[in-house]
Scaffold this motif. Structure first.
Motif, PDB file in Angstrom:
ATOM      1  N   ILE A 161      24.584  51.511  30.782  1.00  0.00           N
ATOM      2  CA  ILE A 161      23.626  51.759  31.861  1.00  0.00           C
ATOM      3  C   ILE A 161      23.146  53.210  31.860  1.00  0.00           C
ATOM      4  N   LYS A 162      24.085  54.145  31.741  1.00  0.00           N
ATOM      5  CA  LYS A 162      23.708  55.562  31.784  1.00  0.00           C
ATOM      6  C   LYS A 162      22.897  55.964  30.559  1.00  0.00           C
ATOM      7  N   SER A 163      23.019  55.199  29.472  1.00  0.00           N
ATOM      8  CA  SER A 163      22.229  55.477  28.263  1.00  0.00           C
ATOM      9  C   SER A 163      20.787  54.983  28.399  1.00  0.00           C
ATOM     10  N   ASN A 164      20.568  54.085  29.340  1.00  0.00           N
ATOM     11  CA  ASN A 164      19.240  53.488  29.499  1.00  0.00           C
ATOM     12  C   ASN A 164      18.480  53.987  30.721  1.00  0.00           C
ATOM     13  N   PHE A 165      19.197  54.530  31.709  1.00  0.00           N
ATOM     14  CA  PHE A 165      18.553  54.947  32.956  1.00  0.00           C
ATOM     15  C   PHE A 165      18.969  56.372  33.307  1.00  0.00           C
ATOM     16  N   SER A 166      18.068  57.087  33.963  1.00  0.00           N
ATOM     17  CA  SER A 166      18.308  58.507  34.227  1.00  0.00           C
ATOM     18  C   SER A 166      18.702  58.808  35.668  1.00  0.00           C
ATOM     19  N   ASN A 167      18.634  57.812  36.551  1.00  0.00           N
ATOM     20  CA  ASN A 167      19.042  58.029  37.936  1.00  0.00           C
ATOM     21  C   ASN A 167      19.269  56.671  38.619  1.00  0.00           C
ATOM     22  N   TRP A 168      19.849  56.732  39.813  1.00  0.00           N
ATOM     23  CA  TRP A 168      20.154  55.505  40.548  1.00  0.00           C
ATOM     24  C   TRP A 168      18.894  54.728  40.897  1.00  0.00           C
ATOM     25  N   GLU A 216      23.923  61.257  43.124  1.00  0.00           N
ATOM     26  CA  GLU A 216      24.336  61.879  41.863  1.00  0.00           C
ATOM     27  C   GLU A 216      24.526  60.825  40.783  1.00  0.00           C
ATOM     28  N   TRP A 217      23.888  61.028  39.650  1.00  0.00           N
ATOM     29  CA  TRP A 217      23.974  60.132  38.502  1.00  0.00           C
ATOM     30  C   TRP A 217      24.925  60.782  37.500  1.00  0.00           C
ATOM     31  N   LYS A 218      26.182  60.362  37.526  1.00  0.00           N
ATOM     32  CA  LYS A 218      27.230  61.036  36.748  1.00  0.00           C
ATOM     33  C   LYS A 218      27.250  60.585  35.295  1.00  0.00           C
TER      34      LYS A 218
END
Length: 218
Positions: A161-168, A216-218
């Protein structure tokens, strides 16, 4: 074996918060499953939801997780249609759209046409991975998956998920669009105060009730 829910794990569990709240408004988001394992009605609700997904065993659960993780649930079909539409002129699309009789299919066509370029890379992986985490939490209620395996799978889901999206916001929008694609529903007016029926409305309510969680997008 039961593990402590660290802040990092809670952040990863929160990837399913929108789907969990959509399917069970009373869900407690700070537990492994979101359901009270000591409450008979909660357990029955989790079992009912698993039955809806055709999950009756650990093998069923893991097969379902594999399909969500690899895009077989919605992304492959979405991408196939989006590719077809990217080759069309507006006139070609209008002809195909107007010739279709099924209202649900027409709504899907409209949605895919709108996002045929925007979601070319991400597809609907946010929606699928949110369901991936959600189904693990459901499976935990009935002992189909233990917390040590959930932790490993959460790390993998979080990475995808974090590899495909930059924020919540970007991630949750993809979750909502996935729901729209699956249901063939039109996009909701997100300016309205949230209700209880659609993912778009649940998305607004979630951000009101748990605003600090989704900054925060950790």
């Amino acid at each position: 074996m039961t593990h402590e829910i660290t802040p990092q794990i809670q952040d990863q569990l929160n990837l399913s918060a929108l789907i969990l709240k959509k399917n069970y408004k009373k869900a407690e988001l700070t537990t492994w499953s979101g359901f009270d394992l000591e409450n008979e009605m909660d357990v029955k609700q989790a079992k009912r939801l698993l039955n809806v997904f055709g999950i009756k065993s650990g093998l069923h659960l893991r097969n379902s997780l594999q399909r969500y993780e690899t895009g077989q649930m919605v992304s492959h079909n979405f991408d196939k249609l989006a590719l077809e539409f990217r080759m069309m002129t507006t006139t070609d699309f209008d002809a195909k759209y107007n010739a279709e009789q099924n209202p649900r299919t027409k709504a899907i066509y409209k949605m895919v046409w709108k996002y045929r370029f925007i979601l070319k890379t991400q597809k609907l992986i946010g929606y699928e991975m949110a369901y991936y985490v959600f189904q693990m939490r459901l499976g935990h209620v009935l002992g189909l998956i233990q917390t040590d395996e959930i932790i490993l799978r959460l790390e993998e889901a979080n990475h995808i998920i974090k590899s495909n999206f930059s924020n919540w916001g970007e991630f949750h929008r993809n979750v909502c669009l996935g729901g729209e694609y699956v249901l063939g529903a039109t996009e909701q007016d997100v300016s309205k105060f949230p209700g209880t029926e659609t993912l778009w409305e649940c998305y607004q309510r979630l951000h009101i009730q748990h605003a600090d969680w989704f900054k925060e997008w950790k």
